[in-house]
Design a protein around this motif. Structure first.
Motif, short mmCIF file in Angstrom:
data_model
loop_
_atom_site.label_atom_id
_atom_site.label_comp_id
_atom_site.label_asym_id
_atom_site.label_seq_id
_atom_site.Cartn_x
_atom_site.Cartn_y
_atom_site.Cartn_z
N LYS A 32 0.87 -1.18 0.00
CA LYS A 32 0.00 0.00 0.00
C LYS A 32 0.91 1.23 0.00
CE LYS A 32 -3.25 0.51 3.18
NZ LYS A 32 -3.85 0.99 4.47
N VAL A 33 0.84 2.01 -1.08
CA VAL A 33 1.76 3.12 -1.28
C VAL A 33 0.97 4.42 -1.43
CG1 VAL A 33 3.55 4.08 -2.77
CG2 VAL A 33 3.47 1.62 -2.35
N LEU A 34 1.40 5.44 -0.71
CA LEU A 34 0.81 6.77 -0.81
C LEU A 34 1.72 7.65 -1.66
CD1 LEU A 34 -1.08 9.12 0.05
CD2 LEU A 34 0.33 9.36 2.10
N ILE A 35 1.12 8.37 -2.63
CA ILE A 35 1.87 9.29 -3.48
C ILE A 35 1.45 10.71 -3.14
CG2 ILE A 35 2.36 10.02 -5.84
CD1 ILE A 35 1.89 7.14 -6.73
N LEU A 36 2.41 11.53 -2.71
CA LEU A 36 2.18 12.92 -2.33
C LEU A 36 2.84 13.85 -3.34
CD1 LEU A 36 3.00 12.99 1.50
CD2 LEU A 36 0.74 13.04 0.48
N GLY A 37 2.34 15.07 -3.41
CA GLY A 37 2.96 16.08 -4.25
C GLY A 37 2.01 17.23 -4.50
N HIS A 38 2.57 18.39 -4.82
CA HIS A 38 1.74 19.54 -5.15
C HIS A 38 0.99 19.32 -6.46
CE1 HIS A 38 3.39 21.98 -1.97
NE2 HIS A 38 4.62 21.80 -2.39
N SER A 39 -0.03 20.13 -6.70
CA SER A 39 -0.67 20.15 -8.02
C SER A 39 0.39 20.49 -9.06
CB SER A 39 -1.80 21.19 -8.07
OG SER A 39 -2.83 20.84 -7.17
N GLY A 40 0.43 19.71 -10.12
CA GLY A 40 1.44 19.93 -11.15
C GLY A 40 2.76 19.21 -10.89
N SER A 41 2.83 18.44 -9.81
CA SER A 41 4.08 17.74 -9.49
C SER A 41 4.28 16.49 -10.35
CB SER A 41 4.10 17.34 -8.02
OG SER A 41 3.08 16.39 -7.74
N GLY A 42 3.21 16.03 -10.99
CA GLY A 42 3.31 14.84 -11.83
C GLY A 42 2.52 13.66 -11.31
N LYS A 43 1.76 13.85 -10.19
CA LYS A 43 1.00 12.73 -9.61
C LYS A 43 -0.02 12.18 -10.59
CE LYS A 43 -0.89 14.77 -6.14
NZ LYS A 43 -0.66 16.13 -6.66
N SER A 44 -0.81 13.07 -11.19
CA SER A 44 -1.85 12.63 -12.11
C SER A 44 -1.25 11.99 -13.36
CB SER A 44 -2.76 13.80 -12.50
OG SER A 44 -3.48 14.27 -11.38
N THR A 45 -0.15 12.55 -13.83
CA THR A 45 0.52 11.98 -14.99
C THR A 45 1.01 10.57 -14.68
OG1 THR A 45 1.22 14.17 -15.76
CG2 THR A 45 2.41 12.28 -16.65
N LEU A 46 1.58 10.38 -13.51
CA LEU A 46 2.03 9.06 -13.09
C LEU A 46 0.85 8.09 -13.04
CD1 LEU A 46 4.73 7.72 -12.03
CD2 LEU A 46 3.77 8.01 -9.75
N ALA A 47 -0.29 8.56 -12.48
CA ALA A 47 -1.48 7.72 -12.41
C ALA A 47 -1.98 7.35 -13.80
CB ALA A 47 -2.58 8.44 -11.62
N HIS A 48 -1.96 8.32 -14.72
CA HIS A 48 -2.42 8.06 -16.09
C HIS A 48 -1.53 7.05 -16.80
CE1 HIS A 48 -4.52 12.26 -16.14
NE2 HIS A 48 -5.23 11.34 -15.52
N CYS A 49 -0.25 7.04 -16.47
CA CYS A 49 0.64 6.02 -17.04
C CYS A 49 0.29 4.64 -16.51
CB CYS A 49 2.09 6.36 -16.72
SG CYS A 49 2.74 7.84 -17.51
N ILE A 50 -0.06 4.58 -15.23
CA ILE A 50 -0.36 3.30 -14.59
C ILE A 50 -1.65 2.70 -15.13
CG2 ILE A 50 -0.95 2.20 -12.39
CD1 ILE A 50 0.90 4.27 -11.03
#
Length: 572
Positions: A32-50
């Motif tokens: 179970k992994v939590l991904i943190l970061g500001h808006s624009g940090s790349g979180k959503s992009t990483l999720a879209h790749c997954i």
């Protein structure tokens, strides 16, 4: 391995700089992994790749590799990936496709042409896993925020996916519903073979249940990949401008070192010297007393009922019961309570979108019930919870300019006022962008900007911090606080955010099941276990920390801490 990024870089087609830089990340099955970061940090992009939206829905150029459950993601189409990765979106309303909860849960297996009898059994069994089986016949719009979240989770669980990806699951939930969601995710994680990935801003809330690792993104790069206790003991969050749990901040201010071995993951487990906190607490001072001001908003014996099932599952029943409270000019007030308590309904009555069944509303001495919606809008601005319900234009600049243009403001003044507002709300670099390119949090800031630009004397913000990272949250709140301080604009914020209530408001109006149960200082309300439980709020961890430190006046400690932080520790 569940996921393996190796030297992975991605650049969107319309951009020149990569959104993800040289990502090396391995997530093992069952983690179970939590991904943190500001808006624009790349979180959503990483999720879209997954989940395959990149490259199948969003075009761009990538290098390096990504393997999902041992298979090269480049060799998988989006349908194949959907059988491996189930995504629960931040905006659950945007995920519904059925006319009932049961239809929505069944969508995936219905497309697989599963026999009807087996489909019915599978839907019921899956609904039981998330405790939503009693609501299968309800339409999605008649479900609470927490119930919608559970239906969305069931809709991906039914496909037997091994990886569950949650995109800000707490953004639109009250604290109790959020706590229940984290507990549900933890229960799902205990199922054999389930890998959980959570993208979320609310670190303290997510840590209500243990996570294996926390990955922090900054400007498209991984800057930390650590166990929770190691991250909390480090300066990573502070250096990146992210919010750490309030009890951690209080201990740091008191000079107590936070280490991995002191079990800092929760306020109930952390080990510290109570005497040190007691001494520091004695050095703190209360906020200076403020003199009473002229009343601006007066609600007297207000009651309301919806008459049609379109808006209420029990038409004719009272949604609000004999509500009375007042707000002084220049006040920053919070309107709090669980999902469905009647908060948004009350705001709609103030703005004139609905008419009370009984009672009165006065604004600056004027009877609001005698004024039209347009006349009320000259004085009261309302920013809705769901930004998609407020957006009318394809381009950002035009959306913010609409109200001014509609009032006949000269175009040169429109340009100046819109640009200044976009700068304050952190949207100026995107002023020529299409709104469709914005994230949910950015859309939220856009709708706030479209109202702020009009200069109302009172501003009602419905969940202003939902979907916001700490940096943008702070910028928005400091801006509206500046409006309050320098221009005297009164603010009423409908919120589930306990941090917002403590840090920015001086009055908390709390509604539970349509009944007013509190109208007091936020620190008093959030230190009262009975009232917080009744309103599905959460008692602040500062109070629990003070109790653990055997501080006699725990409620006073909370008030003093907030005053201290406002004076000495505000993020610039």
């Amino acid at each position: 391995m569940a996921l393996a990024f190796s030297n992975f870089t991605f650049t969107y087609k319309a951009q020149t700089a990569p959104s993800l830089y040289n990502i090396n990340l391995t997530i093992f099955k069952g983690e179970k992994v939590l991904i943190l970061g500001h808006s624009g940090s790349g979180k959503s992009t990483l999720a879209h790749c997954i989940n395959g939206l990149i490259p199948h829905a969003f075009n761009g150029v990538s290098s390096g590799s990504l393997f999902v459950l041992g298979e090269d993601a480049k060799e998988l189409d989006i349908f194949s990936l959907s059988k491996k990765v189930g995504t629960v979106l931040q905006d659950t309303d945007g995920q519904f496709v059925g006319l009932s909860a049961a239809e929505d849960i069944a969508f995936a297996v219905e497309n697989d042409c599963l026999p009807v009898d087996k489909m019915h059994t599978l839907v019921c069994d899956t609904a039981k896993l998330v405790n939503i089986e009693k609501h299968l016949k309800k339409a999605p719009q008649n479900l609470s925020g927490g119930q919608k979240q559970r239906v969305s989770i069931a809709g991906v669980l039914i496909d037997k996916v091994e990886i569950l990806l949650f995109d800000e699951p707490l953004a639109n939930l009250d604290p109790v519903a959020g706590k229940q969601t984290i507990e549900l995710i933890d229960d799902l994680h205990k199922q054999p073979g389930k890998t959980i990935i959570i993208i979320e801003h609310r670190l303290e809330d997510v840590l209500h249940r243990n996570v294996d690792r926390i990955v922090v993104l900054e400007k498209g790069r991984i800057i930390a990949d650590m166990k929770p206790e190691a991250l909390l003991a480090s300066t990573v969050l502070h250096d990146a401008g992210m919010r750490e749990p309030l009890y951690i901040s209080a201990l740091r201010y008191a000079g107590i070192a936070i280490t991995e071995t002191c079990k800092p993951e929760s306020v109930s487990s952390i080990e510290f010297a109570p005497a040190v906190l007691q001494i520091w607490g004695q050095s703190l001072h209360e906020k200076p007393f403020k003199e009473k001001k002229q009343l601006l908003l007066e609600i007297n014996n207000l009651s309301f009922r919806y008459e049609t099932p379109e808006y209420s599952p029990n038409p004719g029943d009272l949604v609000l019961h004999d509500i009375s409270f007042s707000i002084e000019k220049g006040t920053i007030a919070a309107l709090a309570g669980k999902n469905g308590a009647g908060k948004s309904t009350l705001a709609k009555l103030i703005c004139g979108f609905d008419t009370p069944s009984s009672g009165s509303i006065f604004f600056d001495g004027k009877d609001l019930l005698t004024l039209s919606i347009k006349e009320r809008a000259e004085h009261i601005g309302y920013v809705m919870q769901n930004p998609n319900q407020m957006i009318s234009f394809p381009l950002i600049f035009d959306e913010v300019a609409f109200g001014l243009r509609n009032r006949g403001v000269p175009e040169h003044e429109v340009k100046d006022r819109v640009e200044q507002t976009l700068i304050i709300c952190g949207l100026y670099p995107f002023r020529a962008w299409p709104i469709s390119a914005l994230s949910f949090g950015q859309k939220k800031r856009l709708t706030i900007a479209s109202i702020l630009v009009l200069g109302p004397s009172m501003l009602i913000l419905d969940e202003p911090t939902a979907g916001q990272d700490f940096r943008n949250y702070s910028r928005i709140m400091e801006f509206v606080k500046k409006l309050n301080r320098e221009q005297g604009i009164t603010l009423l914020m409908i919120t589930h955010d306990m941090h917002l209530m403590l840090e920015y408001t001086s009055q908390a109006v709390v509604i539970a099941d349509g009944i007013l149960i509190a109208d007091d200082d936020p620190a008093v309300v959030l230190s009262d276990g009975v009232k917080t439980e009744a309103a599905s709020l959460k008692r602040t961890s500062l109070y629990d920390l003070a109790v653990r430190a055997r501080i006699a006046d725990a409620e006073g400690f909370v008030r003093k801490f907030i005053a201290y932080e406002q004076c000495n520790a505000r993020l610039s």
